[in-house]
Each structure stands twice: as C-alpha cells, then as structure tokens.
Design a protein around this motif. Structure first.
Motif, PDB file in Angstrom:
ATOM      1  N   MET A 258       0.831  -1.197   0.000  1.00 49.58           N
ATOM      2  CA  MET A 258       0.000   0.000   0.000  1.00 49.58           C
ATOM      3  C   MET A 258       0.868   1.252   0.000  1.00 49.58           C
ATOM      4  O   MET A 258       1.787   1.368   0.820  1.00 49.58           O
ATOM      5  CB  MET A 258      -0.907  -0.011   1.234  1.00 49.58           C
ATOM      6  N   PRO A 259       0.605   2.185  -0.900  1.00 48.91           N
ATOM      7  CA  PRO A 259       1.362   3.440  -0.888  1.00 48.91           C
ATOM      8  C   PRO A 259       1.015   4.278   0.330  1.00 48.91           C
ATOM      9  O   PRO A 259      -0.058   4.087   0.938  1.00 48.91           O
ATOM     10  CB  PRO A 259       0.924   4.125  -2.183  1.00 48.91           C
ATOM     11  N   PRO A 260       1.878   5.198   0.741  1.00 43.74           N
ATOM     12  CA  PRO A 260       1.601   6.015   1.933  1.00 43.74           C
ATOM     13  C   PRO A 260       0.250   6.726   1.871  1.00 43.74           C
ATOM     14  O   PRO A 260      -0.432   6.847   2.887  1.00 43.74           O
ATOM     15  CB  PRO A 260       2.757   7.016   1.941  1.00 43.74           C
ATOM     16  N   ARG A 261      -0.166   7.173   0.696  1.00 37.51           N
ATOM     17  CA  ARG A 261      -1.392   7.954   0.569  1.00 37.51           C
ATOM     18  C   ARG A 261      -2.645   7.164   0.940  1.00 37.51           C
ATOM     19  O   ARG A 261      -3.695   7.744   1.255  1.00 37.51           O
ATOM     20  CB  ARG A 261      -1.528   8.476  -0.865  1.00 37.51           C
ATOM     21  N   LEU A 262      -2.563   5.823   0.921  1.00 37.84           N
ATOM     22  CA  LEU A 262      -3.724   4.989   1.243  1.00 37.84           C
ATOM     23  C   LEU A 262      -3.688   4.443   2.661  1.00 37.84           C
ATOM     24  O   LEU A 262      -4.621   3.756   3.078  1.00 37.84           O
ATOM     25  CB  LEU A 262      -3.833   3.835   0.240  1.00 37.84           C
ATOM     26  N   LEU A 263      -2.617   4.726   3.411  1.00 39.27           N
ATOM     27  CA  LEU A 263      -2.556   4.279   4.793  1.00 39.27           C
ATOM     28  C   LEU A 263      -3.608   5.008   5.622  1.00 39.27           C
ATOM     29  O   LEU A 263      -4.086   6.083   5.236  1.00 39.27           O
ATOM     30  CB  LEU A 263      -1.157   4.554   5.365  1.00 39.27           C
ATOM     31  N   PRO A 264      -3.995   4.450   6.760  1.00 42.59           N
ATOM     32  CA  PRO A 264      -4.966   5.129   7.625  1.00 42.59           C
ATOM     33  C   PRO A 264      -4.510   6.552   7.958  1.00 42.59           C
ATOM     34  O   PRO A 264      -3.315   6.832   8.016  1.00 42.59           O
ATOM     35  CB  PRO A 264      -5.001   4.241   8.869  1.00 42.59           C
ATOM     36  N   PRO A 265      -5.453   7.464   8.204  1.00 41.15           N
ATOM     37  CA  PRO A 265      -5.124   8.882   8.413  1.00 41.15           C
ATOM     38  C   PRO A 265      -4.137   9.141   9.542  1.00 41.15           C
ATOM     39  O   PRO A 265      -3.382  10.117   9.496  1.00 41.15           O
ATOM     40  CB  PRO A 265      -6.489   9.508   8.730  1.00 41.15           C
ATOM     41  N   GLU A 266      -4.101   8.267  10.552  1.00 39.25           N
ATOM     42  CA  GLU A 266      -3.226   8.523  11.701  1.00 39.25           C
ATOM     43  C   GLU A 266      -1.743   8.464  11.361  1.00 39.25           C
ATOM     44  O   GLU A 266      -0.901   8.872  12.165  1.00 39.25           O
ATOM     45  CB  GLU A 266      -3.530   7.531  12.834  1.00 39.25           C
ATOM     46  N   TYR A 267      -1.402   7.991  10.163  1.00 38.79           N
ATOM     47  CA  TYR A 267       0.007   7.968   9.773  1.00 38.79           C
ATOM     48  C   TYR A 267       0.441   9.272   9.113  1.00 38.79           C
ATOM     49  O   TYR A 267       1.606   9.432   8.763  1.00 38.79           O
ATOM     50  CB  TYR A 267       0.291   6.760   8.886  1.00 38.79           C
ATOM     51  N   GLY A 268      -0.496  10.172   8.910  1.00 37.67           N
ATOM     52  CA  GLY A 268      -0.146  11.537   8.548  1.00 37.67           C
ATOM     53  C   GLY A 268       0.068  11.832   7.084  1.00 37.67           C
ATOM     54  O   GLY A 268       0.625  12.873   6.745  1.00 37.67           O
ATOM     55  N   PHE A 269      -0.399  10.963   6.191  1.00 39.70           N
ATOM     56  CA  PHE A 269      -0.222  11.202   4.756  1.00 39.70           C
ATOM     57  C   PHE A 269      -1.534  11.643   4.119  1.00 39.70           C
ATOM     58  O   PHE A 269      -2.620  11.252   4.565  1.00 39.70           O
ATOM     59  CB  PHE A 269       0.279   9.934   4.060  1.00 39.70           C
ATOM     60  N   LEU A 270      -1.405  12.434   3.080  1.00 41.24           N
ATOM     61  CA  LEU A 270      -2.577  12.892   2.326  1.00 41.24           C
ATOM     62  C   LEU A 270      -2.399  12.528   0.858  1.00 41.24           C
ATOM     63  O   LEU A 270      -1.308  12.686   0.294  1.00 41.24           O
ATOM     64  CB  LEU A 270      -2.737  14.411   2.458  1.00 41.24           C
ATOM     65  N   ASP A 271      -3.453  12.033   0.263  1.00 36.97           N
ATOM     66  CA  ASP A 271      -3.441  11.710  -1.167  1.00 36.97           C
ATOM     67  C   ASP A 271      -3.597  13.011  -1.949  1.00 36.97           C
ATOM     68  O   ASP A 271      -4.685  13.375  -2.387  1.00 36.97           O
ATOM     69  CB  ASP A 271      -4.573  10.734  -1.487  1.00 36.97           C
ATOM     70  N   THR A 272      -2.491  13.706  -2.137  1.00 41.13           N
ATOM     71  CA  THR A 272      -2.551  15.057  -2.711  1.00 41.13           C
ATOM     72  C   THR A 272      -2.960  15.055  -4.177  1.00 41.13           C
ATOM     73  O   THR A 272      -3.561  16.018  -4.660  1.00 41.13           O
ATOM     74  CB  THR A 272      -1.195  15.770  -2.570  1.00 41.13           C
ATOM     75  N   VAL A 273      -2.632  13.981  -4.909  1.00 35.03           N
ATOM     76  CA  VAL A 273      -2.987  13.941  -6.329  1.00 35.03           C
ATOM     77  C   VAL A 273      -4.505  13.912  -6.491  1.00 35.03           C
ATOM     78  O   VAL A 273      -5.081  14.679  -7.274  1.00 35.03           O
ATOM     79  CB  VAL A 273      -2.336  12.730  -7.019  1.00 35.03           C
ATOM     80  N   ARG A 274      -5.167  13.058  -5.738  1.00 29.91           N
ATOM     81  CA  ARG A 274      -6.627  13.004  -5.813  1.00 29.91           C
ATOM     82  C   ARG A 274      -7.247  14.234  -5.148  1.00 29.91           C
ATOM     83  O   ARG A 274      -8.292  14.715  -5.582  1.00 29.91           O
ATOM     84  CB  ARG A 274      -7.144  11.720  -5.155  1.00 29.91           C
ATOM     85  N   HIS A 275      -6.618  14.722  -4.100  1.00 27.82           N
ATOM     86  CA  HIS A 275      -7.107  15.933  -3.447  1.00 27.82           C
ATOM     87  C   HIS A 275      -7.127  17.094  -4.428  1.00 27.82           C
ATOM     88  O   HIS A 275      -8.026  17.931  -4.410  1.00 27.82           O
ATOM     89  CB  HIS A 275      -6.206  16.265  -2.252  1.00 27.82           C
ATOM     90  N   ASP A 276      -6.138  17.116  -5.308  1.00 24.77           N
ATOM     91  CA  ASP A 276      -6.029  18.173  -6.317  1.00 24.77           C
ATOM     92  C   ASP A 276      -6.799  17.824  -7.584  1.00 24.77           C
ATOM     93  O   ASP A 276      -6.744  18.575  -8.566  1.00 24.77           O
ATOM     94  CB  ASP A 276      -4.555  18.390  -6.670  1.00 24.77           C
TER      95      ASP A 276
END
Length: 412
Positions: A258-276
């Motif tokens: 799993m890439p960092p962007r799909l890890l649970p929110p508590e690990y502090g990553f944001l899926d910036t590509v989809r966010h944008d």
C-alpha cells in the motif's frame, strides 16, 4: 522492530491544505498525447527511400542488402549444409532454416525472409518502430494483469490488509531497522514541507506525477530509438527497462504494498494527487493496480533514463561508438544535468505526493542494476519471435536506429 503505532502522528485532516486544481486535462487528452508521440516517432524513424507498394527495390537487391532481422540474426548461424534436412515450413533450397542457440540447445527455426514482400512485411520495413510499439503494448498488458493475479492470490487473506501490513513494514524498516541510516528524512516530513508554505510547488508535483510518467517514458523510448548511435545500444536500454518491468510486475503480484497515501489517516499522509483532482487517466480503471508501491516504476524508469542520458553524454567514455559524432561541451553537460536531475525530480515527486516510500525507489534502482546485468535473458525469446513471425507471414524489419549518422556516400 518497534510497533506500528509509534509511526502515527496527530491527524489534522485536510484542513491543512485547500488548494484547487489550476487546470485539468479531459480524459481523452492523455491517450492522444501518447499516441501522437508514438506515431510521430514512427514517422521520424521510417526507412527513407523505401516504398511499401513498389517492389522494385526487392528486385534490385535493396532488401537483400539489408541484414534480415538485424536485431537478432547476429545471434544465429545459418545451416549451410542443411538443405532438405528439415521438412515442412522450415526447409526450402532458397531459405534454409535459422539455427538459434537457446540455452545450449540449437533450435532450427523458420527463415521468414521468404515473406519480405508481403504487404504487412513491407509496412514494417518502412516503419520498423511499429515493432517497438508492439513490445510496449505487451508490457502494458502484463501490468494490467498484475492486479487480477495479486487479488486472486490473496483472496482469502484480503489483499487490502496484506498490502497495508507491507506498507507499514516498509515504514518501520526505514525508521527502526539497521537500514535507517539510509533514510535520514521521513516521507511524511517531505510532504509536510510542501504542504506548509510550498503548496504551489506541490500542485506542480501532483500534475507531474500524473502526466510525466507514461508520456515521458514513451517519449524517451521514441527519442532514443532515433538518436542512439546503434540499435545494439538502444536495445540494451530497452531490454533493461523491460526486464525491470517484469521484475517489478512479479513483485506487484506477490508483494502487494500500500502506498503512503492509502494508509490510515493517523500515519499523517494525504493523497494530494486526488485531493487536487489531478490523477491521470492511466491511474483509473478496473485493472489499475493501486497496491503496487514496491518498487516504484516511476523512479525505476527515471533512473534508467537518467543513466542512459549520462552514457549518451559521452563524458565518462573514452571512445565513441562507430559513426557517433562528438558532442560539444555544452551538450555533454546538458545530458549530464538532465540525467541527474530527472530521477531526482521524480524521486521528490513520488515522495511529496505520498505515492511511494524511499525504499520503493531504492528497490527500483536495484532492479535496474540487476536488469542491466542480466538483460540478455530476453535472447531466449528469439525462437518464439521467429515462430510468431512465421505464423503471421512477416519478416522482422531491419531497425533504422543509427541511420541518421550515416553518410550517403560513406559508411553505412
């Protein structure tokens, strides 16, 4: 190894970043861009002076002067004493079989030069880059297969949970194992640096992640087919990239990550590509493998491209290839800068957008080095290529790579 919860951080949610996409390509634009690159390359690498519907060139010996199947026939020997020894499709007095040495076994294969005047053979002879396009279609189809295969293998245990465990294991290895010395910077810190004060740059990286990978790699293959000093040099780079692909695809199947962007929110990553809302059309669809973080093919391709550009600069070579012109200092430095800068830019992109871990890039680089050393393994498929060409009644075209260096009245 420390427990995974030590990797978690207080989650602040998407309130950290309210960027909006500056522009968005329509869904049809990216396939059109890639197709345009391929067909432009097909035109630029065409065999000049050869006419598809005019067979007089064959009668005058034009095709006879070409090394049939030049990219592979140097690996074989013809059986000069074998006329009549092989029955059926492999034996005629004019077209003796090709003896292919495969893993120490000599295989007599059909001589497809008898089909050189077939219309589709002449199309290939005019546009030999079509063969390269076919190879990469196979690559892409294999990638699409990895998602199905991986889901089938992990159907009972649940591929999502397995992939998440693997992703967390990568983070733990980077931070708490003996290998942590190789990873002084955390992926989360890189993304946070861009999200807090450098958001415009991150928006650019989001677009770059979506739009550069496939068009950039396809563009490189097209460009290097045209500018490489010889087909052998081009084929070395192409085989290296292809074997890197296959090594990565096998890893995708048996080690979903799993890439960092799909890890649970508590690990502090944001899926910036989809966010944008900047995702590529190639990133969507039923058979896209979203759990294929390890290794990073974004970085693997860029690393291979970078090393090829550094070689092409000639800065670290004492001798040039036959027919290769000397480059000025400007072009040598230019290729060196691009060769170092491109993979560095891609590494920054994949980490800042939380699509990959640093470990993914390290493994991709190792795969490239391995593939460079063992790329000749693809020679075992040459007999299969012979047989497929026989089935479609076509002769493999002679590549045009290096023709641009040849002088009309000089060396060829």
């Amino acid at each position: 190894m420390m427990p995974a919860q030590n990797l978690t951080v207080p989650f602040e949610g998407e309130t950290q970043w309210h960027s909006k996409p500056a522009w968005k390509l329509p869904g049809w634009a990216e396939p059109i861009i890639v197709a345009s690159i391929l067909f432009f390359a097909m035109f630029m690498t065409r065999r000049r002076g050869f006419r598809i519907l005019n067979k007089s060139s064959s009668r005058s010996g034009y095709l006879d002067s070409l090394s049939s199947n030049d990219s592979s026939d140097r690996l074989l020997s013809y059986d000069s004493d074998g006329e009549g020894e092989y029955d059926g499709f492999m034996s005629t007095s004019k077209y003796p079989p090709k003896n292919r040495n495969c893993c120490g076994i000599v295989l007599p294969m059909p001589n497809t030069s008898r089909f050189r005047n077939n219309l589709h053979s002449r199309v290939l002879q005019r546009y030999p880059f079509l063969i390269e396009m076919f190879y990469w279609i196979i690559n892409y189809a294999f990638y699409r297969f990895t998602s199905i295969a991986s889901q089938t293998i992990f159907a009972k245990t649940g591929i999502w949970n397995v992939a998440q465990d693997h992703g967390l294991a990568v983070l733990e290895t980077e931070e708490f194992s003996i290998l942590s010395i190789l990873f002084p910077i955390r992926e989360r810190d890189v993304q946070q640096w861009f999200m807090t004060g450098h958001q415009d740059a991150l928006t650019v990286l989001n677009k770059a992640y979506a739009l550069i990978h496939i068009p950039g790699t396809v563009g490189f293959i097209c460009w290097y087919y045209y500018v490489a000093p010889s087909f052998d040099t081009f084929a070395l780079a192409r085989r290296t990239m292809t074997l890197t692909n296959f090594c990565a695809f096998i890893t995708f199947i048996f080690y979903p990550c799993m890439p960092p962007r799909l890890l649970p929110p508590e690990y502090g990553f944001l899926d910036t590509v989809r966010h944008d809302d900047a995702q590529s059309v190639w990133m969507s669809g039923k058979y896209v493998n979203t759990l294929a973080a390890m290794p990073s093919m974004h970085f693997g391709y860029s690393f291979c491209i970078g090393m090829t550009l550094i070689y092409h600069s000639g800065l670290f070579r004492r001798t040039l290839e036959k027919g290769e012109p000397r480059k000025s200092l400007f072009w040598k430095v230019f290729y060196l800068i691009i060769g170092l800068g491109y993979p560095t830019f891609i590494l920054t992109t994949i980490v800042a957008t939380a699509n990959h871990y640093f470990m993914d890039a390290v493994m991709a680089a190792l795969f490239v080095v391995f593939s460079f050393g063992f790329n000749k393994v693809f020679y075992i498929f040459i007999p299969l290529e012979d047989f497929l060409l026989y089935l479609i009644r076509a002769e493999k075209p002679t590549p045009t790579t290096g023709d641009r260096y040849h002088e009309r009245g000089g060396r060829i």
